[in-house]
Design a protein around this motif. Structure first.
Motif, PDB file in Angstrom:
ATOM      1  N   ALA A 143       0.840  -1.199   0.000  1.00 18.97           N
ATOM      2  CA  ALA A 143       0.000   0.000   0.000  1.00 18.97           C
ATOM      3  C   ALA A 143       0.871   1.243   0.000  1.00 18.97           C
ATOM      4  O   ALA A 143       1.935   1.272   0.619  1.00 18.97           O
ATOM      5  N   LEU A 144       0.401   2.267  -0.711  1.00 19.62           N
ATOM      6  CA  LEU A 144       1.057   3.577  -0.763  1.00 19.62           C
ATOM      7  C   LEU A 144       0.060   4.635  -0.317  1.00 19.62           C
ATOM      8  O   LEU A 144      -1.053   4.704  -0.845  1.00 19.62           O
ATOM      9  N   VAL A 145       0.468   5.448   0.660  1.00 20.97           N
ATOM     10  CA  VAL A 145      -0.375   6.549   1.115  1.00 20.97           C
ATOM     11  C   VAL A 145       0.294   7.864   0.730  1.00 20.97           C
ATOM     12  O   VAL A 145       1.455   8.105   1.070  1.00 20.97           O
ATOM     13  N   LEU A 146      -0.427   8.698   0.008  1.00 16.73           N
ATOM     14  CA  LEU A 146       0.071  10.014  -0.385  1.00 16.73           C
ATOM     15  C   LEU A 146      -0.587  11.051   0.513  1.00 16.73           C
ATOM     16  O   LEU A 146      -1.803  11.259   0.462  1.00 16.73           O
ATOM     17  N   ALA A 147       0.233  11.681   1.350  1.00 10.96           N
ATOM     18  CA  ALA A 147      -0.274  12.586   2.377  1.00 10.96           C
ATOM     19  C   ALA A 147       0.257  13.992   2.115  1.00 10.96           C
ATOM     20  O   ALA A 147       1.438  14.258   2.311  1.00 10.96           O
ATOM     21  N   GLY A 148      -0.610  14.875   1.646  1.00 13.65           N
ATOM     22  CA  GLY A 148      -0.179  16.237   1.356  1.00 13.65           C
ATOM     23  C   GLY A 148      -1.354  17.178   1.259  1.00 13.65           C
ATOM     24  O   GLY A 148      -2.512  16.790   1.465  1.00 13.65           O
ATOM     25  N   SER A 149      -1.059  18.423   0.902  1.00 14.49           N
ATOM     26  CA  SER A 149      -2.109  19.435   0.772  1.00 14.49           C
ATOM     27  C   SER A 149      -2.508  19.658  -0.681  1.00 14.49           C
ATOM     28  O   SER A 149      -3.599  20.146  -0.966  1.00 14.49           O
ATOM     29  N   LEU A 150      -1.610  19.313  -1.612  1.00 10.33           N
ATOM     30  CA  LEU A 150      -1.870  19.503  -3.039  1.00 10.33           C
ATOM     31  C   LEU A 150      -0.932  18.612  -3.827  1.00 10.33           C
ATOM     32  O   LEU A 150       0.288  18.730  -3.701  1.00 10.33           O
ATOM     33  N   MET A 151      -1.500  17.713  -4.630  1.00  7.59           N
ATOM     34  CA  MET A 151      -0.670  16.833  -5.457  1.00  7.59           C
ATOM     35  C   MET A 151      -1.332  16.626  -6.809  1.00  7.59           C
ATOM     36  O   MET A 151      -2.544  16.386  -6.887  1.00  7.59           O
ATOM     37  N   GLY A 152      -0.526  16.700  -7.846  1.00  2.00           N
ATOM     38  CA  GLY A 152      -1.027  16.482  -9.202  1.00  2.00           C
ATOM     39  C   GLY A 152       0.130  16.436 -10.175  1.00  2.00           C
ATOM     40  O   GLY A 152       1.275  16.174  -9.787  1.00  2.00           O
ATOM     41  N   GLY A 153      -0.136  16.692 -11.445  1.00  2.00           N
ATOM     42  CA  GLY A 153       0.921  16.761 -12.457  1.00  2.00           C
ATOM     43  C   GLY A 153       1.736  15.480 -12.565  1.00  2.00           C
ATOM     44  O   GLY A 153       1.202  14.391 -12.798  1.00  2.00           O
ATOM     45  N   LYS A 154       3.054  15.607 -12.378  1.00  3.89           N
ATOM     46  CA  LYS A 154       3.955  14.457 -12.502  1.00  3.89           C
ATOM     47  C   LYS A 154       3.631  13.368 -11.484  1.00  3.89           C
ATOM     48  O   LYS A 154       3.802  12.179 -11.765  1.00  3.89           O
ATOM     49  N   ILE A 155       3.175  13.770 -10.321  1.00  5.02           N
ATOM     50  CA  ILE A 155       2.836  12.779  -9.289  1.00  5.02           C
ATOM     51  C   ILE A 155       1.692  11.893  -9.775  1.00  5.02           C
ATOM     52  O   ILE A 155       1.743  10.663  -9.657  1.00  5.02           O
ATOM     53  N   THR A 156       0.675  12.519 -10.337  1.00  2.00           N
ATOM     54  CA  THR A 156      -0.460  11.758 -10.869  1.00  2.00           C
ATOM     55  C   THR A 156      -0.011  10.802 -11.964  1.00  2.00           C
ATOM     56  O   THR A 156      -0.426   9.632 -12.001  1.00  2.00           O
ATOM     57  N   ASP A 157       0.857  11.276 -12.853  1.00  2.00           N
ATOM     58  CA  ASP A 157       1.344  10.428 -13.953  1.00  2.00           C
ATOM     59  C   ASP A 157       2.099   9.212 -13.424  1.00  2.00           C
ATOM     60  O   ASP A 157       1.928   8.091 -13.920  1.00  2.00           O
ATOM     61  N   THR A 158       2.952   9.424 -12.417  1.00  2.00           N
ATOM     62  CA  THR A 158       3.741   8.298 -11.895  1.00  2.00           C
ATOM     63  C   THR A 158       2.866   7.322 -11.104  1.00  2.00           C
ATOM     64  O   THR A 158       3.097   6.117 -11.142  1.00  2.00           O
ATOM     65  N   VAL A 159       1.863   7.839 -10.395  1.00  2.00           N
ATOM     66  CA  VAL A 159       0.940   6.949  -9.679  1.00  2.00           C
ATOM     67  C   VAL A 159       0.166   6.086 -10.668  1.00  2.00           C
ATOM     68  O   VAL A 159       0.002   4.868 -10.465  1.00  2.00           O
ATOM     69  N   LYS A 160      -0.292   6.694 -11.746  1.00  2.00           N
ATOM     70  CA  LYS A 160      -1.028   5.944 -12.774  1.00  2.00           C
ATOM     71  C   LYS A 160      -0.147   4.853 -13.376  1.00  2.00           C
ATOM     72  O   LYS A 160      -0.597   3.699 -13.537  1.00  2.00           O
ATOM     73  N   ALA A 161       1.095   5.188 -13.705  1.00  2.00           N
ATOM     74  CA  ALA A 161       2.016   4.194 -14.274  1.00  2.00           C
ATOM     75  C   ALA A 161       2.323   3.092 -13.265  1.00  2.00           C
ATOM     76  O   ALA A 161       2.419   1.914 -13.627  1.00  2.00           O
ATOM     77  N   LEU A 162       2.462   3.464 -12.010  1.00  2.00           N
ATOM     78  CA  LEU A 162       2.743   2.477 -10.959  1.00  2.00           C
ATOM     79  C   LEU A 162       1.601   1.483 -10.823  1.00  2.00           C
ATOM     80  O   LEU A 162       1.820   0.270 -10.710  1.00  2.00           O
ATOM     81  N   LYS A 163       0.371   1.970 -10.839  1.00  2.00           N
ATOM     82  CA  LYS A 163      -0.786   1.090 -10.695  1.00  2.00           C
ATOM     83  C   LYS A 163      -0.957   0.165 -11.899  1.00  2.00           C
ATOM     84  O   LYS A 163      -1.447  -0.956 -11.762  1.00  2.00           O
ATOM     85  N   GLU A 164      -0.543   0.624 -13.061  1.00  2.00           N
ATOM     86  CA  GLU A 164      -0.617  -0.226 -14.251  1.00  2.00           C
ATOM     87  C   GLU A 164       0.337  -1.407 -14.146  1.00  2.00           C
ATOM     88  O   GLU A 164       0.047  -2.502 -14.636  1.00  2.00           O
ATOM     89  N   LYS A 165       1.481  -1.200 -13.481  1.00  2.00           N
ATOM     90  CA  LYS A 165       2.464  -2.275 -13.316  1.00  2.00           C
ATOM     91  C   LYS A 165       2.150  -3.173 -12.130  1.00  2.00           C
ATOM     92  O   LYS A 165       2.512  -4.338 -12.103  1.00  2.00           O
ATOM     93  N   HIS A 166       1.492  -2.601 -11.120  1.00  2.00           N
ATOM     94  CA  HIS A 166       1.203  -3.338  -9.888  1.00  2.00           C
ATOM     95  C   HIS A 166      -0.287  -3.223  -9.585  1.00  2.00           C
ATOM     96  O   HIS A 166      -0.714  -2.370  -8.816  1.00  2.00           O
ATOM     97  N   GLU A 167      -1.064  -4.107 -10.184  1.00  2.00           N
ATOM     98  CA  GLU A 167      -2.516  -4.023 -10.077  1.00  2.00           C
ATOM     99  C   GLU A 167      -3.009  -4.255  -8.650  1.00  2.00           C
ATOM    100  O   GLU A 167      -4.074  -3.773  -8.276  1.00  2.00           O
ATOM    101  N   ASP A 168      -2.243  -5.004  -7.850  1.00  2.00           N
ATOM    102  CA  ASP A 168      -2.678  -5.312  -6.491  1.00  2.00           C
ATOM    103  C   ASP A 168      -2.289  -4.220  -5.486  1.00  2.00           C
ATOM    104  O   ASP A 168      -2.696  -4.278  -4.317  1.00  2.00           O
TER     105      ASP A 168
END
Length: 219
Positions: A143-168
């Motif tokens: 599990a990955l927890v992203l804890a912040g006040s504002l996140m998007g852009g490159k972070i969103t892109d890398t999270v999406k790519a990460l989930k595509e590689k690790h579906e669980d």
């Protein structure tokens, strides 16, 4: 014996890694994780091995090589440290998520689980995106927890790519502005509760199943 960890100390010579992997392959053993480093012409190789049926024969074959200096046998990191939860983001939010996660992990670990919690306070889109991308190279992450006040852009892109590689992999975010919440399995307003729910989501001793809720569920 099915899964073990070996720490092998070797002379620093050409072809050492090839010969070790050939021996492991001849025993039908799978390498699930490897970490290699060299210091003062001595190599240290940490190996996580699956399907180890004849340990004594394996050690005998390895010790027959003159480049092997020492072999240590350990339990698998999966058995020692178990499932891993990562918490990335701003310092204040990360610390509060960690409070919830560590407290909840203690409840489950008392009952036989092995859940470990790793945190890193980070500032800046690039730094957080780089950390998320590095999750691909870390073992045991559930599990990955992203804890912040504002996140998007490159972070969103890398999270999406990460989930595509690790579906669980379960991704939990705090309820914050920014597009990263669109990639979350769970969005939690309270950081302490986010840590608690991250542990509940991965613990075998819990009945909470994030995947059954659907995507982008908010609490």
């Amino acid at each position: 014996m099915n899964s073990i960890s070996l720490t092998i100390t070797t002379k620093e010579e050409k072809g050492v890694l090839d010969e070790i992997t050939d021996i492991l392959s001849s025993h039908g053993i799978n390498i699930s994780y490897v970490h290699l480093y060299v210091n003062n012409d001595v190599g240290t190789l940490n190996l996580e091995l699956d399907n180890v049926e004849e340990l004594d024969e394996l050690i005998k074959d390895l010790e027959s090589k003159d480049f092997i200096l020492d072999i240590e046998i350990h339990g698998s990191l999966n058995d020692i440290f178990g499932k891993r939860i990562l918490i990335f983001g701003g310092g204040a939010q990360v610390s509060q998520v960690a409070v919830g996660a560590i407290t909840e992990a203690d409840r489950h670990n008392i009952r036989g689980e092995r859940i470990s919690v790793d945190t890193i306070p980070l500032v800046g889109e690039g730094n957080i995106a780089e950390a998320v991308d590095a999750v691909n190279r870390l073992p045991r992450v559930h599990a990955l927890v992203l804890a912040g006040s504002l996140m998007g852009g490159k972070i969103t892109d890398t999270v999406k790519a990460l989930k595509e590689k690790h579906e669980d992999l379960i991704v939990i975010t705090l309820n914050m502005p920014g597009s990263v919440t669109k990639e979350a399995d769970l969005i939690v307003t309270d950081p302490v509760q986010a840590g608690v729910m991250a542990v509940m989501a991965v613990a075998s001793t819990a009945v909470f199943d994030v995947k059954r809720l659907g995507d982008n569920i908010k609490f």
